[in-house]
Design a protein around this motif. Structure first.
Motif, PDB file in Angstrom:
ATOM      1  N   GLN A   1       0.839  -0.720  -0.428  1.00 45.52           N
ATOM      2  CA  GLN A   1       0.543  -0.143   0.061  1.00 45.52           C
ATOM      3  C   GLN A   1       0.795   1.127  -0.052  1.00 45.52           C
TER       4      GLN A   1
ATOM      5  N   ARG B   1       2.273   2.056  -3.279  1.00 53.08           N
ATOM      6  CA  ARG B   1       1.314   1.865  -4.544  1.00 53.08           C
ATOM      7  C   ARG B   1       0.976   3.922  -4.201  1.00 53.08           C
TER       8      ARG B   1
ATOM      9  N   LEU C   1     -10.749  -6.428  -5.508  1.00 53.67           N
ATOM     10  CA  LEU C   1     -10.005  -6.530  -5.442  1.00 53.67           C
ATOM     11  C   LEU C   1      -9.572  -5.494  -6.683  1.00 53.67           C
TER      12      LEU C   1
ATOM     13  N   TYR D   1     -10.610  -2.120  -5.742  1.00 54.58           N
ATOM     14  CA  TYR D   1      -9.049  -1.413  -5.439  1.00 54.58           C
ATOM     15  C   TYR D   1      -7.944  -1.034  -6.500  1.00 54.58           C
ATOM     16  N   LEU D   2      -7.592  -1.969  -7.196  1.00 49.58           N
ATOM     17  CA  LEU D   2      -6.639  -1.310  -8.561  1.00 49.58           C
ATOM     18  C   LEU D   2      -6.919   0.132  -9.096  1.00 49.58           C
TER      19      LEU D   2
ATOM     20  N   SER E   1      -6.908   2.821  -6.340  1.00 49.92           N
ATOM     21  CA  SER E   1      -5.662   2.828  -6.027  1.00 49.92           C
ATOM     22  C   SER E   1      -4.884   4.228  -6.579  1.00 49.92           C
TER      23      SER E   1
ATOM     24  N   GLY F   1      -3.588   3.330  -9.305  1.00 47.85           N
ATOM     25  CA  GLY F   1      -3.978   3.085 -10.715  1.00 47.85           C
ATOM     26  C   GLY F   1      -5.159   4.377 -11.542  1.00 47.85           C
TER      27      GLY F   1
END
Lengths: 275, 234
Positions: free
Chosen positions: A73, A76, B79, B82-83, B86, B89
């Protein structure tokens, strides 16, 4: 028809507005800290954060996951601060330019937990001897197997005991891929050995027949480090607020607050920031 | 069987203690799931009606895809969201990750296909019955779709309840995109998962009983509203 259409539009609008207000729920200052299940589930954050929030007005939002996921995390940019316990992985995180510098905050220790009757006769003060005996007896052992700090430590202990766990593991070695608490639940339901951090163990309630088998080995010390996520890589990182949290953790007040946290009279975390 | 009594007792004690944190968690659960259901109701019913009434190439494939999407695994949806959300992302700049907004998006993606697939079936059955009549009145396309949605509204309530049930019960997706942050994104299901992790199984089960009571209450309310409106407008 117009009535239907209008009520559709109205309900859509209401829903969208509702969603928008959810996104903007908190206007106050906050940071996101990616940390580990051991710090959250042992209750340390519940003890620490109110003191910090009262002093600075900065809210700390803790996302508690395994160390591997917490570092991810941070990589990212989804957290401002990473507060974890796997020194080799943390040093790699810093070396790769994802954040840092890494400051040591505190340590606690791991304990080897197992059935009270200790079928493998693993009990004592030597973690490596204990693990060897478990392997020799093929006694049930639950592994986190989730790239958490505790899992990384477990693999290091097996190696230090002269056992390459990937080669020697059999049906007795059960990889759950779950957090500390769920793994403890698994161990307690199958009377298995498991490596746990003391904080989670002390606050864990579903112990059944389990008890501490090995503790007090200095090799079981478990160092926690804290790092600011690199603002040069992720410009949205709240550098000043995050740094304020880190500075407070290693300050005299932060260190004393950590030392003051106890469960049943037992201190869980030992501050050791270098100042 | 002592644990059942213990948890029942715990649930009653919790619910009556007026614990502000528990109420905040319950309120957030309702806020997130009801928002997701409201958005998914609009999108799902329109999509379902479009597939039911429309005649376009690939329609059969669309029906199969919609039906299959009812089985989307929450953890996969979580998921993917999330990606997407993020910081690394494509939608990262919105700063939605670890907020209730992210949880609404994930639940919307989980339940919109359920509402679309089930409403498609309901509306298509009605369409078979009324197609000639509507065509003779010169109603087609969007008009027919909206008429049929209105006509089948009482059946669609059950469809929405199926979506709400999924949303309220779901834990995999909201855990990943919300992060289970105390006071910010902790909802009933993630609180139950957390207490289970701590080994406090009676508390976890007590929370579970409260969640069941809430879902039961919502369904009772929906049933009462439906009965009332059937009698009034039926």
């Amino acid at each position: 028809m117009t009535f239907i259409r209008r009520s559709f539009i109205a309900s859509t609008l209401a829903a969208v507005l509702g969603a928008a207000s959810l996104g903007a729920a908190a206007q106050d200052q906050f940071i996101v800290v990616a940390s580990t299940t051991s710090t959250e589930q042992s209750g340390l954050f519940g003890h620490l954060l109110p003191v910090f929030e009262k002093k600075t007005g900065i809210k700390v939002r803790v996302v508690a996951v395994g160390t591997g996921q917490a570092l991810d995390q941070g990589r990212r940019g989804d957290a401002d601060v990473v507060f974890v316990h796997d020194k080799p992985a943390e040093e790699k995180f810093v070396a790769d330019g994802f954040g840092g510098p890494r400051l040591e905050v505190m340590y606690n220790d791991f304990v080897l937990v197992g059935p009270k009757v200790d079928p493998a006769k693993a009990g004592g003060k030597d973690i490596l001897e204990g693990l060897k005996k478990i392997e020799a007896a093929k006694a049930a052992f639950v592994s986190r197997a989730d790239k958490s700090g505790t899992h990384a430590a477990e693999v290091r202990y097996w190696r230090a005991a002269g056992l390459e766990i990937d080669k020697v593991k059999g049906s007795w070695y059960r990889e759950t891929g779950s957090g500390m608490g769920p793994a403890l639940n698994t161990a307690s339901s199958m009377d298995a050995y498991i490596l746990a951090d003391r904080g989670t163990w002390l606050s864990f309630k579903n112990r059944a027949n389990l008890d501490i088998v090995v503790q007090g080995d200095t090799r079981l010390f478990n160092q926690y480090g804290v790092m600011l996520v690199n603002p040069a890589r992720h410009p949205h990182v709240k550098k000043d607020l995050g740094q304020a949290f880190i500075d407070w953790l290693v300050s005299a007040e932060g260190q004393q607050t950590i030392a003051a946290y106890k469960i049943g009279g037992e201190q869980l975390f030992f501050p050791n920031a270098k100042r | 069987m002592n644990w059942i009594g213990e948890s029942l007792h715990g649930a009653v004690a919790l619910a009556t203690a007026g614990d502000a944190r528990l109420w905040a968690i319950i309120f957030l659960s309702l806020q997130v799931s009801l928002t997701a259901v409201a958005l998914a109701a609009v999108a799902g019913c329109l999509a379902g009606a479009a597939v039911a009434v429309g005649r376009f190439p690939g329609r059969r494939l669309a029906i199969v895809l919609l039906n299959a999407a009812m089985g989307l695994p929450p953890v996969v949806v979580g998921l993917v969201v999330y990606l997407l959300l993020s910081r690394a992302g494509p939608l990262g700049s919105m700063g939605l990750l670890f907020t209730p907004g992210a949880m609404v998006i994930a639940q919307f993606l989980l339940i919109a296909p359920i509402i679309a697939a089930l409403s498609r079936q309901v509306i298509e059955d009605a369409w078979r019955e009324y197609e000639e009549q509507l065509r003779s009145l010169g109603v087609s396309g969007l008009g027919a779709a909206l008429t049929l949605i209105w006509d089948t509204r009482f059946s669609l309530v059950t469809v929405l309840l199926a979506g709400l049930g999924r949303a309220m019960a779901e834990v995999g997706a909201v855990m990943i995109v919300g992060g289970n942050i105390d006071g910010v994104t902790r909802v009933m299901t993630t609180a139950i998962a957390l207490e289970t992790s701590k080994g406090d199984l009676p508390l976890a089960l007590a929370l579970g009983l409260i969640l069941l009571a809430i879902v039961l209450g919502l369904n009772g309310l929906a049933y009462a509203v439906r009965e009332w409106s059937v009698r009034r407008y039926g």
